[in-house]
Write a protein that holds these residues in place. Structure first.
Motif, PDB file in Angstrom:
ATOM      1  N   TYR A 190      82.545  75.147  34.634  1.00 21.60           N
ATOM      2  CA  TYR A 190      83.390  74.892  35.799  1.00 21.60           C
ATOM      3  C   TYR A 190      83.096  73.516  36.393  1.00 21.60           C
ATOM      4  O   TYR A 190      84.007  72.760  36.751  1.00 21.60           O
ATOM      5  N   VAL A 191      81.813  73.170  36.493  1.00 19.73           N
ATOM      6  CA  VAL A 191      81.417  71.878  37.053  1.00 19.73           C
ATOM      7  C   VAL A 191      81.980  70.729  36.225  1.00 19.73           C
ATOM      8  O   VAL A 191      82.549  69.769  36.761  1.00 19.73           O
ATOM      9  N   GLU A 236      88.630  66.262  36.162  1.00 12.82           N
ATOM     10  CA  GLU A 236      89.949  66.289  36.801  1.00 12.82           C
ATOM     11  C   GLU A 236      90.148  65.074  37.697  1.00 12.82           C
ATOM     12  O   GLU A 236      91.273  64.609  37.890  1.00 12.82           O
ATOM     13  N   LYS A 237      89.064  64.580  38.265  1.00 18.21           N
ATOM     14  CA  LYS A 237      89.140  63.493  39.228  1.00 18.21           C
ATOM     15  C   LYS A 237      88.960  62.120  38.570  1.00 18.21           C
ATOM     16  O   LYS A 237      88.919  61.095  39.261  1.00 18.21           O
ATOM     17  N   LEU A 238      88.830  62.101  37.248  1.00 15.33           N
ATOM     18  CA  LEU A 238      88.613  60.843  36.536  1.00 15.33           C
ATOM     19  C   LEU A 238      89.816  60.502  35.669  1.00 15.33           C
ATOM     20  O   LEU A 238      90.519  61.385  35.171  1.00 15.33           O
ATOM     21  N   SER A 239      90.038  59.221  35.461  1.00 20.89           N
ATOM     22  CA  SER A 239      91.122  58.784  34.578  1.00 20.89           C
ATOM     23  C   SER A 239      90.596  58.624  33.164  1.00 20.89           C
ATOM     24  O   SER A 239      89.403  58.395  32.949  1.00 20.89           O
ATOM     25  N   GLY A 240      91.484  58.734  32.196  1.00 18.49           N
ATOM     26  CA  GLY A 240      91.108  58.503  30.809  1.00 18.49           C
ATOM     27  C   GLY A 240      90.604  59.724  30.079  1.00 18.49           C
ATOM     28  O   GLY A 240      90.013  59.603  28.998  1.00 18.49           O
ATOM     29  N   ASP A 295      78.665  65.424  42.181  1.00 22.35           N
ATOM     30  CA  ASP A 295      79.467  65.880  43.319  1.00 22.35           C
ATOM     31  C   ASP A 295      79.883  67.330  43.135  1.00 22.35           C
ATOM     32  O   ASP A 295      79.813  68.141  44.072  1.00 22.35           O
ATOM     33  N   GLN A 296      80.320  67.660  41.940  1.00 19.99           N
ATOM     34  CA  GLN A 296      80.761  69.028  41.667  1.00 19.99           C
ATOM     35  C   GLN A 296      79.594  70.011  41.658  1.00 19.99           C
ATOM     36  O   GLN A 296      79.746  71.183  42.007  1.00 19.99           O
ATOM     37  N   VAL A 297      78.423  69.543  41.260  1.00 24.94           N
ATOM     38  CA  VAL A 297      77.230  70.396  41.311  1.00 24.94           C
ATOM     39  C   VAL A 297      76.972  70.822  42.756  1.00 24.94           C
ATOM     40  O   VAL A 297      76.718  72.000  43.043  1.00 24.94           O
TER      41      VAL A 297
END
Length: 514
Positions: free
Chosen positions: A290-291, A297-301, A491-493
């Motif tokens: 999940y992390v 999802e928040k990154l490009s490429g 951040d997700q952690v």
């Protein structure tokens, strides 16, 4: 002491004798107290460096021109090295006092050490390791077990335990280790730090004691009929890797050791999750899969992630494994294929250890810890038949991983599926722990691919990590991806570990299913 007592009895009425006796007793007590203080001081010193270091020294960066064109990439950084790398003027001890006793100080410097010094880093000492690089616990009978800074009652993992502990305890900025069957990845995971195992032959191995060179350097894709010759050619090489706390340091060290171009065209990345391996893990998916999914999802490429039953993929695409697979109803989710792969890995390590060190073991009869002794004697006394089949599995495994990942894929797996065991507890369940660990660790070892271990916080008081694996030769691609993802992952952690609303969707495999 007995002479003093006899003297007192014979001259009980003489006050001078009592004075002499008193001084003697006081001296003995003072000596005993001094000895105790020294022992306590030694213990305190060991605790101060968490038992990570075998010996301390300073190798300063090489002199530079008066006006260098630019700042050196590793300037100002300190590092430590595992006791398997040659340092000129020092004995390379291989984690064992009998090896140290029977070998002379090195007359050369390991090439990677030279490269790091040339690029501005300072080496501050050698670190403790598993004896003969033949363990995965990090425990050493002779030099003591380095203390895991993140969970001191548990093992640090090996074989590069001291190097991992030196980084985790913040004594150095990075450290060198070796990884044959998990010597970088396992302690990185258990100590909650970054670890990188590069592709086979990606980093120079001159000036390193060999353990199992084909798991470390031999190109599996070469014709099997040439392996006997290659074993002789490669008998002086092994594999390297490194630890860091900071992803930018991991990246900079990689650029120096891999000698890659600083800038390359950015490629899209495709993450492939090995769902069956996360089912095997004892950490819930909300803290791993999940992390990672939310982070990209928040990154490009990044392309939408894919999911695969990796064990079944291996079973279908590595046909030579069939001869090593066990028919058991307990081995669910196709895990039998990875257990067979790990069996081949262990056989290769033992066979090549025998090739490299049989004569020394038989002549010296070294003192070894119980677990290491058992494995070394088994390796030395086994007769290996049809070795070419072992190498063929490696050839097929490399091709299978390349076919799955192509030039843009990254396989996402748990670095290790169990938390670090308690100290001195391995004899109680070492077989199960060893088998489960090696099933996951065998993927990069047998394919020759590169692997990065990234910490993802804690679970039940122990560090959690995830690993990113890519195909042979994709080292810069993988290092760039880790650097790109790291901040978003952390951040997700923070979000995932604070949330009580996320479902536990792991469906963990019970140990009996193994």
């Amino acid at each position: 002491m007995s002479k003093t007592i006899n003297l007192i009895k014979a001259n009980a009425s003489n006050p001078k004798v009592w004075i002499v006796a008193g001084i003697t007793v006081a001296g003995i007590l003072l000596l005993a107290d001094t000895t105790r203080r020294r022992r306590r001081k030694a213990i305190i010193i060991q605790r101060q460096d968490f038992g990570a270091f075998l010996e301390r020294f300073d190798l300063i960066p090489f002199p530079q021109p008066p006006t260098p064109p630019a700042k050196l990439p590793l300037q100002g950084l300190t590092f430590a090295i595992k006791d398997i790398f040659d340092v000129k003027g020092y004995v390379t001890g291989f984690g064992n006092p009998d090896w140290r006793r029977t070998h002379e100080p090195s007359d050369k410097m390991a090439l990677v050490l030279t490269a790091l010094l040339q690029n501005g880093a300072k080496c501050v000492g050698k670190t403790v390791m598993d004896e003969l690089a033949f363990g995965i616990t990090g425990e050493n009978k002779h030099y003591g077990t380095p203390i895991n800074p993140k969970v001191q009652s548990n093992i640090p993992g090996g074989s590069s335990s001291g190097s991992a502990v030196a980084v985790a305890a913040e004594f150095v900025d990075f450290a060198l280790g070796t990884d044959t069957i998990g010597g970088i990845r396992l302690p990185a995971s258990f100590c909650g730090i970054l670890g990188f195992r590069p592709s086979h032959q990606a980093v120079s191995t001159i000036g390193l004691i060999p353990n199992s060179q084909s798991l470390d350097t031999i190109e599996f894709a070469l014709p099997s009929s040439r392996f006997p010759l290659l074993l002789l050619i490669s008998s002086n090489v092994d594999f390297k890797g490194w630890f860091a706390r900071d992803p930018s340091v991991l990246h900079r060290v990689g650029h120096v050791l891999l000698k890659v171009k600083a800038v390359e065209p950015k490629r899209e990345r495709r993450l492939v999750f090995a769902d069956d391996l996360f089912q095997l893990s004892k950490v819930t998916k909300q803290k791993t899969v999940y992390v990672v999914s939310k982070a990209i999802e928040k990154l490009s490429g990044y392309q939408p992630p894919q999911h695969i039953n990796f064990s079944q993929y291996v079973a279908s695409n590595v046909p030579s494994l069939k001869a090593f697979r066990q028919n058991s109803s307990n081995l669910q989710y196709g895990i039998s294929a990875l257990k067979a792969l790990s069996s081949v890995m262990m056989s290769l390590q033992s066979y090549e250890f025998k090739t490299n060190h049989e004569e020394w073991v038989k002549n010296v009869k070294p003192r070894l810890g119980p677990e290491i002794s058992h494995r070394v004697l088994a390796a030395i006394n086994t007769k290996y038949e049809n070795v070419k089949v072992l190498y063929k599995v490696g050839t097929e495994m490399r091709a299978a991983l390349q076919s799955l990942l192509k030039d843009d894929g990254i396989l996402v797996i748990p670095t290790i599926v169990d938390p670090p065991p308690k100290l001195n507890s391995m004899k109680d369940y070492s077989t199960e722990f060893h088998d489960r660990a090696c099933a996951v660790l065998s993927i990069a070892s047998m394919s020759g691919g590169c692997q990065a271990c990234v910490p993802l916080g804690n679970d039940a008081g122990c560090p959690v990590s995830v690993s990113f694996v890519s195909y042979h030769g994709a080292d810069k691609f993988l290092l760039d991806a880790v650097l790109d993802m790291y901040a978003s992952l952390q951040d997700q952690v923070s979000i995932a570990f604070k949330s009580a609303l996320l479902p536990d969707v792991n469906g963990n495999m019970d140990a009996s299913q193994w």
